[in-house]
Write an enzyme that holds these catalytic residues in place. Sequence first.
Site, PDB file in Angstrom:
ATOM      1  N   GLU A  98      -0.139  10.097  -1.922  1.00 35.41           N
ATOM      2  CA  GLU A  98      -0.442   8.794  -2.534  1.00 35.41           C
ATOM      3  C   GLU A  98      -0.201   7.676  -1.528  1.00 35.41           C
ATOM      4  O   GLU A  98       0.574   7.830  -0.587  1.00 35.41           O
ATOM      5  CB  GLU A  98       0.467   8.645  -3.782  1.00 35.41           C
ATOM      6  N   ASP A  99      -0.845   6.540  -1.740  1.00 38.58           N
ATOM      7  CA  ASP A  99      -0.641   5.411  -0.821  1.00 38.58           C
ATOM      8  C   ASP A  99       0.651   4.654  -1.100  1.00 38.58           C
ATOM      9  O   ASP A  99       1.432   4.407  -0.194  1.00 38.58           O
ATOM     10  CB  ASP A  99      -1.855   4.454  -0.850  1.00 38.58           C
ATOM     11  N   ASP A 102       4.537   1.933  -6.865  1.00 38.93           N
ATOM     12  CA  ASP A 102       4.939   0.566  -7.200  1.00 38.93           C
ATOM     13  C   ASP A 102       5.807   0.624  -8.469  1.00 38.93           C
ATOM     14  O   ASP A 102       7.013   0.833  -8.389  1.00 38.93           O
ATOM     15  CB  ASP A 102       3.659  -0.256  -7.366  1.00 38.93           C
ATOM     16  N   PHE A 151       2.572  -7.827  -1.577  1.00 42.90           N
ATOM     17  CA  PHE A 151       1.313  -7.105  -1.732  1.00 42.90           C
ATOM     18  C   PHE A 151       0.790  -6.761  -0.342  1.00 42.90           C
ATOM     19  O   PHE A 151       0.586  -7.635   0.496  1.00 42.90           O
ATOM     20  CB  PHE A 151       0.282  -7.919  -2.515  1.00 42.90           C
ATOM     21  N   ARG A 164      -9.188  -1.995   3.801  1.00 40.67           N
ATOM     22  CA  ARG A 164      -8.780  -0.590   3.922  1.00 40.67           C
ATOM     23  C   ARG A 164      -8.846  -0.089   5.361  1.00 40.67           C
ATOM     24  O   ARG A 164      -8.106   0.801   5.752  1.00 40.67           O
ATOM     25  CB  ARG A 164      -9.684   0.316   3.070  1.00 40.67           C
TER      26      ARG A 164
HETATM   27  P1  IMP Z   1       2.037   2.011  -9.953  1.00 43.14           P
HETATM   28  O1  IMP Z   1       1.389   2.840 -10.999  1.00 43.14           O
HETATM   29  O2  IMP Z   1       2.524   0.710 -10.511  1.00 43.14           O
HETATM   30  O3  IMP Z   1       3.127   2.748  -9.201  1.00 43.14           O
HETATM   31  O4  IMP Z   1       0.905   1.564  -8.978  1.00 43.14           O
HETATM   32  C1  IMP Z   1       0.498   2.286  -7.919  1.00 43.14           C
HETATM   33  C2  IMP Z   1      -0.894   1.857  -7.493  1.00 43.14           C
HETATM   34  O5  IMP Z   1      -1.037   0.441  -7.470  1.00 43.14           O
HETATM   35  C3  IMP Z   1      -1.135   2.306  -6.077  1.00 43.14           C
HETATM   36  O6  IMP Z   1      -1.733   3.579  -6.070  1.00 43.14           O
HETATM   37  C4  IMP Z   1      -2.047   1.233  -5.540  1.00 43.14           C
HETATM   38  O7  IMP Z   1      -3.392   1.582  -5.793  1.00 43.14           O
HETATM   39  C5  IMP Z   1      -1.717  -0.004  -6.324  1.00 43.14           C
HETATM   40  N1  IMP Z   1      -0.832  -0.924  -5.579  1.00 43.14           N
HETATM   41  C6  IMP Z   1       0.444  -1.240  -5.880  1.00 43.14           C
HETATM   42  N2  IMP Z   1       0.968  -2.107  -4.997  1.00 43.14           N
HETATM   43  C7  IMP Z   1      -0.009  -2.341  -4.090  1.00 43.14           C
HETATM   44  C8  IMP Z   1      -0.073  -3.152  -2.886  1.00 43.14           C
HETATM   45  O8  IMP Z   1       0.866  -3.834  -2.458  1.00 43.14           O
HETATM   46  N3  IMP Z   1      -1.263  -3.116  -2.219  1.00 43.14           N
HETATM   47  C9  IMP Z   1      -2.327  -2.368  -2.636  1.00 43.14           C
HETATM   48  N4  IMP Z   1      -2.308  -1.607  -3.732  1.00 43.14           N
HETATM   49  C10 IMP Z   1      -1.162  -1.587  -4.456  1.00 43.14           C
HETATM   50 MG    MG Z   2      -3.623   4.151  -5.721  1.00 44.36          MG
END
Ligand code: IMP
Ligand code: MG
Length: 176
Positions: A98-99, A102, A151, A164
Amino acid sequence: METFHPEVLIREEDIALKVQELGAMITKDFEGQDLVVICILKGAFLFCSDLIRQINLPVSVEFMSLSSYGDGTVSSGEVKVNLDCTGSITGKNVLIVEDIVDSGLTMKFLKSSLLQRKPKSLKLASLLHKSVKTIHETEIDYLAFEIEDKFVVGYGLDYAGRYRELPYIGILNAGH
Ligand code: IMP
Ligand code: MG
């Protein structure tokens, strides 16, 4: 065309070193076994392609696309599976790539849904983690970088589909 460049947070060479380190750890942890890598599109495509080239094991690659975000910077609180993997993971060692984790919602949802398919093991590798934003606790087995609540874009991560392709991870300041 806009020529704005996000501020560098993590340099290209530091990413490469860390990816090499994680690849070596994964290789050691799964020694003598096969691995199914699930690349979470779109954000993890660069991290995953670099990481698998640092893993010295028989690897097969699957792709999934999930969304918990719209085009903005705030989570919608829901996870949607846009694309599921095509191969079976039952009885296999699975590594999710995963990237960024959050709130943890996306990975918590994905792990519980993949566990229903009875893999032999299920691990998570994430390029980034924002621990201050954690709402849903989820273990990250292989983490490249812990970051503060900013962000970020680049090295696969986007803002509204952009940035990207940057080779580094940058901070997107308000207004861009
Ligand atoms: P979560 O479900 O809140 O953990 O969100 C995770 C997803 O939110 C990641 O897979 C990203 O696609 C997106 N995301 C969260 N923070 C960022 C950021 O700082 N930059 C870009 N995408 C983000
Ligand atoms: Mg994502």
